[in-house]
Motif scaffolding. Sequence first.
Motif, PDB file in Angstrom:
ATOM      1  N   GLY A  45       0.795  -1.229   0.000  1.00 13.82           N
ATOM      2  CA  GLY A  45       0.000   0.000   0.000  1.00 13.82           C
ATOM      3  C   GLY A  45       0.820   1.268   0.000  1.00 13.82           C
ATOM      4  N   LYS A 320       0.059  -3.589   6.486  1.00 15.42           N
ATOM      5  CA  LYS A 320      -0.864  -3.529   5.352  1.00 15.42           C
ATOM      6  C   LYS A 320      -2.293  -3.306   5.830  1.00 15.42           C
ATOM      7  N   LYS A 324      -4.421   0.073   4.673  1.00 10.86           N
ATOM      8  CA  LYS A 324      -5.633  -0.021   3.848  1.00 10.86           C
ATOM      9  C   LYS A 324      -6.775   0.834   4.394  1.00 10.86           C
ATOM     10  N   ILE A 329      -5.679  -0.494  -1.707  1.00  8.55           N
ATOM     11  CA  ILE A 329      -4.503  -1.289  -2.057  1.00  8.55           C
ATOM     12  C   ILE A 329      -4.859  -2.253  -3.182  1.00  8.55           C
TER      13      ILE A 329
END
Length: 581
Positions: A45, A320, A324, A329
């Motif tokens: 991301g 991650k 997000k 992403i």
Amino acid sequence: MKVFEVRDDFYLNGKPFKVISGSIHYFRVVPEYWRDRLEKLKGMGCNTVETYVPWNMHEPQEGKYCFEDRFDLRSFIQIAHSLELYVILRPSPYICAEWEFGGLPYWLLKDQDMKIRFDHPAFMEKVTRYFEHLFPQVVDLQIDQDGPIIMMQVENEYGGYANDKAYLYKMAELMKENGVTVPLVSSDGPWGDMLENGSIQDVALATVNCGSKIPEHFQRLRKFHGKKQPLMVMEFWIGWFDAWGDEEHHTTDVESAAKELAAILEEGHVNIYMFHGGTNFAFTNGANYYEKLAPDVTSYDYDALLTEWGETTPKYQAFKEVIKNHVDIKEVALTTNIQKKAYGKLEMKEKVSLFSVLNDISVPVQNNYPLSMEELDQAYGYIYYQSEIGKARTIEDFRLINCMDRAHVFLNEQPLFTKYDHEIKEKESFEMSEPENELGILVENMGRVNYSVQMNHQHKGIKDGVIINGAFQSDWTHYSLPLDNLEKLDFTKEYREGAPSFYRFTFEADDLGDTFLDFTGWGKGVAFINGFNLGRYWEVGPQKRLYIPAPLLKQGENEIILFETDGKAIDSITLTDEPQL
């Protein structure tokens, strides 16, 4: 043409833009894996990659420049651009980064009057010339020329070193004179006087480096700005580095790190240090020095989001999940085929003692007094000093004066003792029984200090001299040993048990994969694969295996050479597919 601006926040083409960046040092990763690491960065991301630029690798000898292979900065940036990643470039002369001499070239130390990181004529002259070669590599890759570079850093953590504002302003001006048009930044710790010392806010946006207590540090930064500006952690420390002799590999708690990341992104912007640490190949590791010397290990794993060998970690997945919440992403396909291979146990093929091949791999230099590594135009590695010290007698006062960092002392090519750091200046005594006697001293540069005041005292080898019974010994032969010419080794020559020696192994490889050299049973030294210097090993740990990326191998026969300084050798090594720090 795109525009990146620093106003009350970051703006890209007039719209607010949240910088979510991760650090990857191109010089710590083989070029064949740059794309893989960058794809994994985007897949988590991140929209930006950050890298330092090491002056000592791009100008290894004064006036000789290198922007090729592992040091092809331009290609690294172009790969990032092809993946639609933006770039934060930190091209200042000093980078710290747990890198040899903080990225400064060793040859600066040849000038006894040099004042590094100050508005000093000699230092600024060298920086000016370097920038004239560096910036043509990158200025056309700035965002206002349709490239990916959105910011550049003026200096690095300068507030922890000095407060010479004239120097900082000259550095900023020098960058602009060389074509830099993107916004400039500085980065410092949020503690004490660091922000005040290292910032020039009318020219460069002040950012902070830290690993915890984000709300507190952002409050400090907001107050320091004095007006609404972007809040950014330029180095969000999510792990730490290891030094030889540490009890264990440093790790940080995944949940706590993820919470700190969430706190950063709620209020501001981030560069994750490190997203991928990589490897201190060859003699490029730095060192710290407070109460004692602490040279960094070969691995720069850093407990990062990717391991030293490039695999994602639980921390990667946790980050991650946080990211997000701020960006969409997209799935990123990985295009590099990477596998791990165990090539098994390798039996030693040949061995030869250093003393037998000195004249094959080094040209002797005579001088009345010992010369330092810098005086011999040698950057890294070892020096062997040799002198005839006369008839049989008792040596009651033997001392090494201003010698760094680790010294093996030999009498008639037989080991007497090994001295390291604080031990070096201690007085020793020994007996000499031969009619004529030869003193030998093998001195290793363990890595120049990369942070704080000790950087001003980083001459390696023997700088001041050797005391024999109260007086300086004269008449020395020097053998520089950067170990960059091992193809000249003659393994048919004599091997002597317990002496510093070279050991050769070979193995066949049809299917190439990343592998790990287990050096259990060996003492201390450096390893080479097909002539490439992998880096140091040392039985004190915590690192127990050296990472060998597959691109360093070749189909057919491969060669590994170990230079073992401590005389601790066994008849085999193992190449395993199991990493172990």
